[in-house]
Enzyme design. Sequence first.
Site, PDB file in Angstrom:
ATOM      1  N   TYR A  61       5.774  11.854 -24.011  1.00 45.61           N
ATOM      2  CA  TYR A  61       5.047  12.173 -22.779  1.00 45.61           C
ATOM      3  C   TYR A  61       3.987  11.137 -22.435  1.00 45.61           C
ATOM      4  CZ  TYR A  61       7.204  16.559 -24.176  1.00 45.61           C
ATOM      5  OH  TYR A  61       8.094  17.510 -24.604  1.00 45.61           O
ATOM      6  N   HIS A 111       0.838  -1.195   0.000  1.00 46.50           N
ATOM      7  CA  HIS A 111       0.000   0.000   0.000  1.00 46.50           C
ATOM      8  C   HIS A 111       0.877   1.251   0.000  1.00 46.50           C
ATOM      9  CE1 HIS A 111      -2.616   2.977   2.318  1.00 46.50           C
ATOM     10  NE2 HIS A 111      -3.043   2.945   1.073  1.00 46.50           N
TER      11      HIS A 111
END
Length: 142
Positions: free
Chosen positions: A130, A22
């Site tokens: 990008y 997590h």
Amino acid sequence: MLKGINPILSPELLATLRAMGHGDEIALVDGNYPGQEHARRLVRLDGHALIPVLDAILSVFPIDDFVPEAIFRATVKQDRDALDPVHSEIIACCGRHEPDRRVVPLLGADFYPRVRAAHTVVQTSEPRLYGNVILRKGVIYP
């Protein structure tokens, strides 16, 4: 091969996704990105474009809902608001899997250090500039 698992998810990538905890982040980068140089751990998915890889990962990867922002994309140079077609596709793909989450644009000065700090970098063969995204791992609730 496994039932219900997208075959783009290689054994190495599946193990990586499972091993992440997590709050760990994974960066998916285009073919021009300096992945070898920026990665703590590098998984190569040569021959695959970004969006199919993103879609496959999001089919098994929980996005962090403990923080307000957990999905990030690169920007076109210093223009936070410019949307190249690859960015629109990133937003659409993430929206299908995580409709309540926003894809946050990060300028290069913020994006590159975050990639370097990521748990893993997945290098795709995406040819568009990008075409980079960062995902923050969430939890599977009991």
